[in-house]
Scaffold this active site. Structure first.
Site, short mmCIF file in Angstrom:
data_model
loop_
_atom_site.label_atom_id
_atom_site.label_comp_id
_atom_site.label_asym_id
_atom_site.label_seq_id
_atom_site.Cartn_x
_atom_site.Cartn_y
_atom_site.Cartn_z
N LYS A 63 0.81 -1.02 0.05
CA LYS A 63 -0.01 -0.06 0.04
C LYS A 63 0.91 1.28 -0.18
O LYS A 63 1.97 1.55 0.63
CB LYS A 63 -0.75 -0.14 1.21
CG LYS A 63 -1.80 1.41 1.58
CD LYS A 63 -2.69 1.20 2.65
CE LYS A 63 -3.09 2.79 3.06
NZ LYS A 63 -3.97 2.70 4.39
N ASP B 88 -2.99 10.25 3.45
CA ASP B 88 -4.13 9.85 3.57
C ASP B 88 -4.88 10.84 4.50
O ASP B 88 -4.65 11.01 5.54
CB ASP B 88 -4.05 8.54 4.44
CG ASP B 88 -5.51 7.95 4.57
OD1 ASP B 88 -6.48 8.40 3.97
OD2 ASP B 88 -5.72 6.77 5.29
N LYS C 61 -10.40 12.98 7.94
CA LYS C 61 -9.59 12.74 9.40
C LYS C 61 -9.71 13.75 10.20
O LYS C 61 -9.32 15.13 9.67
CB LYS C 61 -8.45 11.96 9.32
CG LYS C 61 -8.14 10.67 8.68
CD LYS C 61 -6.79 10.37 8.73
CE LYS C 61 -6.77 8.83 7.94
NZ LYS C 61 -7.02 7.71 9.03
N ASP D 206 1.57 6.73 5.33
CA ASP D 206 0.84 5.83 4.59
C ASP D 206 1.27 4.86 3.41
O ASP D 206 0.44 4.38 2.94
CB ASP D 206 -0.67 6.47 4.49
CG ASP D 206 -1.93 5.41 4.89
OD1 ASP D 206 -1.64 4.31 5.47
OD2 ASP D 206 -2.97 5.77 4.34
N ASP E 47 -12.24 6.58 4.00
CA ASP E 47 -11.05 6.67 4.94
C ASP E 47 -10.62 5.18 4.79
O ASP E 47 -9.57 4.71 5.19
CB ASP E 47 -11.35 7.19 6.10
CG ASP E 47 -9.85 7.55 6.86
OD1 ASP E 47 -8.83 7.53 6.16
OD2 ASP E 47 -9.65 7.74 8.07
N GLU F 155 -9.51 3.46 2.63
CA GLU F 155 -9.14 3.69 1.13
C GLU F 155 -7.91 2.21 0.60
O GLU F 155 -7.88 1.99 -0.39
CB GLU F 155 -8.41 5.02 0.72
CG GLU F 155 -6.95 5.17 1.13
CD GLU F 155 -6.63 5.10 2.61
OE1 GLU F 155 -7.50 5.18 3.24
OE2 GLU F 155 -5.54 4.88 2.83
N ARG G 146 -7.37 -0.58 1.57
CA ARG G 146 -8.06 -1.99 0.91
C ARG G 146 -8.45 -1.70 -0.53
O ARG G 146 -8.65 -2.59 -1.27
CB ARG G 146 -9.08 -2.54 1.75
CG ARG G 146 -10.27 -1.64 2.06
CD ARG G 146 -11.21 -1.80 3.35
NE ARG G 146 -10.59 -1.30 4.44
CZ ARG G 146 -11.08 -1.35 5.85
NH1 ARG G 146 -12.26 -2.16 5.81
NH2 ARG G 146 -10.33 -0.85 6.86
N1 BES Z 1 -4.08 4.43 7.00
C1 BES Z 1 -5.12 4.52 7.80
C2 BES Z 1 -4.88 3.33 8.79
C3 BES Z 1 -4.09 3.95 10.08
C4 BES Z 1 -4.62 4.71 11.16
C5 BES Z 1 -2.47 3.71 9.98
C6 BES Z 1 -3.76 5.11 12.19
C7 BES Z 1 -1.67 4.32 10.99
C8 BES Z 1 -2.33 4.97 12.18
C9 BES Z 1 -6.32 3.84 7.04
O1 BES Z 1 -6.45 4.12 5.69
C10 BES Z 1 -7.49 4.25 7.79
O2 BES Z 1 -7.65 5.26 7.75
N2 BES Z 1 -8.27 3.16 8.39
C11 BES Z 1 -9.58 3.27 8.85
C12 BES Z 1 -10.52 2.52 8.57
C13 BES Z 1 -12.05 2.88 8.84
C14 BES Z 1 -12.33 3.92 8.04
C15 BES Z 1 -12.76 1.54 8.75
C16 BES Z 1 -9.40 3.44 10.45
O3 BES Z 1 -8.52 2.30 10.69
O4 BES Z 1 -9.76 4.39 11.11
ZN ZN Z 2 -4.74 4.96 4.90
MN MN Z 3 -7.37 5.94 5.60
#
Ligand code: BES
Ligand code: ZN
Ligand code: MN
Length: 500
Positions: free
Chosen positions: A263, A268, A275, A286, A345, A347, A349
């Site tokens: 990824k 992000d 966010k 990210d 968010d 994204e 996946r």
């Molecule tokens: N890049 C983030 C995951 C992340 C969060 C990495 C904190 C490092 C620290 C990912 O794209 C994301 O935003 N995931 C969301 C998914 C949710 C919306 C289902 C998350 O984990 O909050």
């Molecule tokens: Zn992300």
């Molecule tokens: Mn995200």
């Protein structure tokens, strides 16, 4: 840093600091024994007296710096605590070598000599020490004009077997490659857009002798990578898919092909499901999964495993632009599956689903992806373990074994069929979030939907790819996690066609 085996006797090694390590004393053993006892003799028992006074206890990463000991040319001796002997292995050796370098470079030391202990003189120990020295010498202060610590320039490895040389060579390659990954992780998003990441990857690939193909937005569209494009829509920066291929000299028809998917969201924001401002700057990392795959490929090009390896790195920003996708939108992935995007968010996946599909199309028979995928894995495992999910028990166990050998902490997480229920959509084949519970497992299930029958392992590195505060053995910033595990996996992969 130059690192070389040095076969001269200890007293003749010209250096600014002699480094070795001592264990916590056991029943009949002193902290100062073995190779360190010989050093102690040269300096008239000064080290043993320090130990007797209670200053040297051998506790893990305890630092004792002795200045101008009589009897040796080196102006400093650094004794690093190695903890309990029965808990000691190559991960501890790597870590203490890194901590020693960091301790000394903060004191403007330029040349060090690392003295092997009697039990750790072979190639594996030399590799761990070399990796540790390289990793400890790295700092993410590229853009500072007033750098505090200057790197150590050279290290002599003293007291190792001559047969340790291949370990030094491997350690240098792996250490440099992991630092390459760390440097990419630290880059801010304005200086590392998907286009610039692809340029850095292509330059690395040319230097390493890897085949490289960078897909631009046109080719991405021709391939119908609708999930990747759905994320890219919100950004003024065009997406890229970076494809690197390592081909061994001898390829047996029907032999397995390892596909590594990373990824690489260069920033992000969350997109329309934006966010909070707090900590958002961290989301420049990210792309750490993509960077780990690049670092692994950089090392593999030099270590030459006997298996073919294909890397696929989908890269884009996730931005809330006027053309950005919106919650509730339905997208068609490259595989043809329809996806309801509940949360923009989630994204990672989305871009990985097309990356996985493309890696399979290119011939991967085994897949490993690395991704900073979920905050949920950080809640579950903190900054200590990488979360490991897999569709094939045997392959997952191989990845975990590689992680153990590489000294990277990873933990097997559940992926029961029951979790799949949570990503059922009412209007499409699947949706991109799975509700409140088991967020890391439902994210993994989303990826699994695109792997078909291909054995696949997912590494969720959201908690382990970044250090918020400097540690004695590593600076703040990108950690380069997963590089060593992926390298070990490819190097130990049986290249023969699987028995039918
Ligand atoms: N890049 C983030 C995951 C992340 C969060 C990495 C904190 C490092 C620290 C990912 O794209 C994301 O935003 N995931 C969301 C998914 C949710 C919306 C289902 C998350 O984990 O909050
Ligand atoms: Zn992300
Ligand atoms: Mn995200």
């Amino acid at each position: 840093m130059q690192i070389q085996l040095d076969s001269r006797p200890l007293a003749q090694v010209e250096t600014d600091a002699l480094v070795s390590y001592v264990f916590e004393p056991e029943k009949d053993l002193q902290a100062i024994e073995g190779a360190v006892a010989q050093l102690d003799q040269a300096v008239g028992g000064a080290l043993a007296r320090l130990a007797a006074s209670g200053e040297v206890t051998g506790k893990m990463l305890e630092m004792t710096l002795v200045h101008f000991a009589p009897g040796i040319a080196a102006p400093r001796i650094l004794l690093v605590g190695a903890g309990k002997r029965e808990k000691f292995g190559t991960p501890e050796l790597r870590k203490l070598a890194a901590a020693a370098v960091r301790h000394l470079k903060a004191r403007s030391v330029k040349r060090i000599a690392f003295l092997a202990r009697e039990s750790d003189r072979g190639p594996a120990a030399a590799q761990a020490v070399t990796e540790g020295l390289m990793l400890g010498n790295f700092d993410g202060d590229k853009y500072r004009t007033d750098k505090k610590d200057r790197p150590v320039e050279s290290a002599a490895l003293v007291g190792f077997e001559a047969a340790a040389q291949p370990g030094v060579d491997r350690g240098r390659i792996i250490g440099e490659s992991q630092n390459f990954t760390r440097e990419l992780g630290n880059e801010p998003s304005n200086l590392l857009t998907p286009t610039l990441l692809a340029e850095r990857a292509a330059a690395m690939a040319r230097g390493a002798g890897l085949e490289v193909d960078v897909l631009d937005e046109k080719r991405i569209a021709q391939l119908n990578m609708g999930a990747l494009l759905s994320v890219a829509r919100g950004s003024a920066e065009p997406p890229r898919v970076i494809v690197l291929t390592y081909t061994p000299e001898k390829v047996t028809p029907g032999a397995p092909v390892l596909g590594l998917v990373g990824k690489a969201i260069t920033f992000d924001t969350g997109g329309i499901s934006i966010k909070p401002a707090n900590d958002m700057e961290k989301m420049k990392f990210d792309m750490a999964g993509g960077a780990a795959v690049l670092g692994a490929m950089r090392a593999l090009a030099r270590l030459k495993p006997s298996i073919k390896v294909i890397a696929v790195i989908p890269s884009t920003e996730n931005m809330p632009g006027g053309r950005a996708q919106k919650p509730g939108d339905v997208q068609i992935a490259m595989s043809g599956k329809s996806i309801e995007v509940i949360n923009t968010d989630a994204e990672g996946r989305l871009v990985l689903s097309d990356g996985i599909n493309y890696a399979k199309q290119l011939g991967a028979t085994h897949l490993v992806d690395a991704a900073t995928l979920t905050g949920a894995i950080v809640v579950a495992l903190g900054n200590v373990n990488t979360g490991v999910f897999g569709s094939d028990a045997a392959f997952t166990e191989r990845v975990l074994a590689s992680a153990r050998r590489a000294g990277e902490k990873m933990w097997h997480m559940p992926l029961d069929d029951d979790y799949r229920e949570q990503i059922k959509s009412t209007i499409a084949d699947i949706q991109n979030v799975g509700g409140r519970g088991a967020g890391a497992s439902t994210a993994a299930w989303f990826l699994r939907e695109f792997t078909g029958d291909t054995p696949w392992v997912h590494l969720d590195i959201a908690g382990t790819a970044w250090l918020d505060d400097a540690k004695p053995w590593a600076g703040k910033g990108g950690t380069g996690v997963a590089v060593r595990t992926l390298v070990d996996l490819a190097m130990t992969f049986d290249p023969r066609p699987a028995a039918k």
